[in-house]
Design an enzyme around this catalytic site. Structure first.
Site, PDB file in Angstrom:
ATOM      1  N   GLU A  28       0.079 -12.462  -1.624  1.00  0.00           N
ATOM      2  CA  GLU A  28      -1.358 -12.509  -1.893  1.00  0.00           C
ATOM      3  C   GLU A  28      -1.699 -13.749  -2.717  1.00  0.00           C
ATOM      4  O   GLU A  28      -1.035 -14.029  -3.723  1.00  0.00           O
ATOM      5  CB  GLU A  28      -1.789 -11.256  -2.673  1.00  0.00           C
ATOM      6  CG  GLU A  28      -1.692  -9.979  -1.855  1.00  0.00           C
ATOM      7  CD  GLU A  28      -2.190  -8.751  -2.608  1.00  0.00           C
ATOM      8  OE1 GLU A  28      -2.726  -8.883  -3.735  1.00  0.00           O
ATOM      9  OE2 GLU A  28      -2.039  -7.640  -2.074  1.00  0.00           O
TER      10      GLU A  28
ATOM     11  N   GLU B   6      -8.973  -9.805   3.864  1.00  0.00           N
ATOM     12  CA  GLU B   6      -9.353  -8.427   3.560  1.00  0.00           C
ATOM     13  C   GLU B   6     -10.739  -8.357   2.949  1.00  0.00           C
ATOM     14  O   GLU B   6     -11.047  -9.046   1.959  1.00  0.00           O
ATOM     15  CB  GLU B   6      -8.302  -7.803   2.606  1.00  0.00           C
ATOM     16  CG  GLU B   6      -8.604  -6.361   2.261  1.00  0.00           C
ATOM     17  CD  GLU B   6      -7.442  -5.611   1.623  1.00  0.00           C
ATOM     18  OE1 GLU B   6      -6.317  -6.159   1.572  1.00  0.00           O
ATOM     19  OE2 GLU B   6      -7.668  -4.471   1.172  1.00  0.00           O
TER      20      GLU B   6
ATOM     21  N   SER C 202       0.837  -1.200   0.000  1.00  0.00           N
ATOM     22  CA  SER C 202       0.000   0.000   0.000  1.00  0.00           C
ATOM     23  C   SER C 202       0.875   1.255   0.000  1.00  0.00           C
ATOM     24  O   SER C 202       0.373   2.356  -0.235  1.00  0.00           O
ATOM     25  CB  SER C 202      -0.943   0.010   1.211  1.00  0.00           C
ATOM     26  OG  SER C 202      -0.229  -0.291   2.401  1.00  0.00           O
TER      27      SER C 202
HETATM   28  O1  KIV Z   1      -0.417  -3.438   1.670  1.00  0.00           O
HETATM   29  C1  KIV Z   1      -1.122  -3.385   2.687  1.00  0.00           C
HETATM   30  O2  KIV Z   1      -1.185  -2.372   3.395  1.00  0.00           O
HETATM   31  C2  KIV Z   1      -1.875  -4.576   3.065  1.00  0.00           C
HETATM   32  C3  KIV Z   1      -2.904  -4.421   4.141  1.00  0.00           C
HETATM   33  C4  KIV Z   1      -4.091  -3.743   3.623  1.00  0.00           C
HETATM   34  C5  KIV Z   1      -3.239  -5.723   4.788  1.00  0.00           C
HETATM   35  O3  KIV Z   1      -1.687  -5.608   2.514  1.00  0.00           O
END
Ligand code: KIV
Length: 273
Positions: free
Chosen positions: A124, A191, A54
């Site tokens: 993932e 999620e 993120s």
């Molecule tokens: O990249 C991220 O921040 C995540 C979270 C939303 C779990 O994978």
């Protein structure tokens, strides 16, 4: 203020996370991408710090998590690791660094561990990436799974809406969760799925299940730091609780600084040599 020396602090391990689940203690997890914020988050007593991909959105301003590179993730992770004394630091393998083959996945995971000093990686996906998960685990690297809304697949999903509402997708998710546990993952992120499914998965698995938009009946919660601090303005999904309005506080401070400079009020006689 208590200042810990490195050796005074009891570090969180994957074994401790398992014990927390066993005794019903909830696990707190939050993202961080830089030294200064990681220091605040670790000092507050966070259990897991996630160097999430993120960062692509909140640090680099990209629309999706897809553009961030392995080198950029290593840069963020090594900044975070330098600040952390207690938390377990988990780093996302970015899009394109593990989907090609299990060999590529292992090489990417090794680079993260060697070059950043982090403690674990997160990938993932479920059955599609199980070979890679197993190969990384065989190398002695702890792995966390991530199911439900997996943002690296956003162009396959088409939207960021709630996943696994239909029975077929929910069944696949439950199957994937069991496969990841059997492979040896120490934990799993779920999620944006129905709360009832989050509860079912948490009860089926013996490993810790951490939710983000997966309801209260999981073993812990994770949020993106910029979202919970109210730094990001436009992102307001139902699962997000804002604990501060840093955007307003920072805007006010910066506006005041500009005004003080223009008015020749800053620096004053106590703020110069
Ligand atoms: O990249 C991220 O921040 C995540 C979270 C939303 C779990 O994978």
């Amino acid at each position: 203020m208590s200042v810990h020396k490195k050796q005074d602090v009891k570090k969180i391990t994957t074994h401790q996370l398992q014990e927390m689940k066993n005794r019903g203690e909830k696990i707190a997890m939050l993202t961080a991408y830089d030294y200064s914020m990681a220091k605040i988050i670790d000092g507050a007593g966070m259990d897991i710090i996630l160097v999430g991909d993120s960062a692509s959105n909140v640090m680099a301003g990209n629309e999706t998590t897809l553009p961030i590179t392995l080198d950029q993730m290593i840069y963020h992770a090594s900044s975070v690791v330098k600040a952390v004394q207690r938390a377990l630091v988990v780093v996302d393998l970015p899009f394109g660094s593990y989907q090609g083959s299990s060999g590529e996945a292992l090489r990417s995971a090794i680079r993260i561990m060697k070059e950043s000093g982090a403690h674990a990686v997160k990938l993932e996906g479920g059955s599609e990436i199980i070979d890679s998960v197993e190969r990384i685990l065989k190398a002695g690297i702890p792995v966390m799974g991530h199911l439900g809304l997996t943002p690296q697949s956003i162009y396959k999903f088409g939207t960021y809406s709630v996943r696994a509402k239909e029975e077929a997708e929910a069944n696949k998710l439950k199957n994937d969760a069991l496969q990841l546990q059997e492979a040896g993952c120490f934990g799993l992120v779920l999620e944006k799925i129905p709360a009832i499914l989050g509860k079912e998965v948490k009860e089926k698995l013996y490993i810790p299940v951490i939710g983000i938009g997966a309801g209260p009946d999981v073993d812990g919660q994770v949020l993106v730091m910029q979202d919970m601090l109210g730094i990001t303005q436009e992102f307001k999904p139902r699962f997000l609780r804002r604990y501060a309005d840093v955007f307003s506080v920072a805007t006010q401070a910066v506006t005041q600084y500009i005004a003080d400079v223009k008015a020749k009020d800053f620096p004053n006689k106590d703020e110069m040599y």
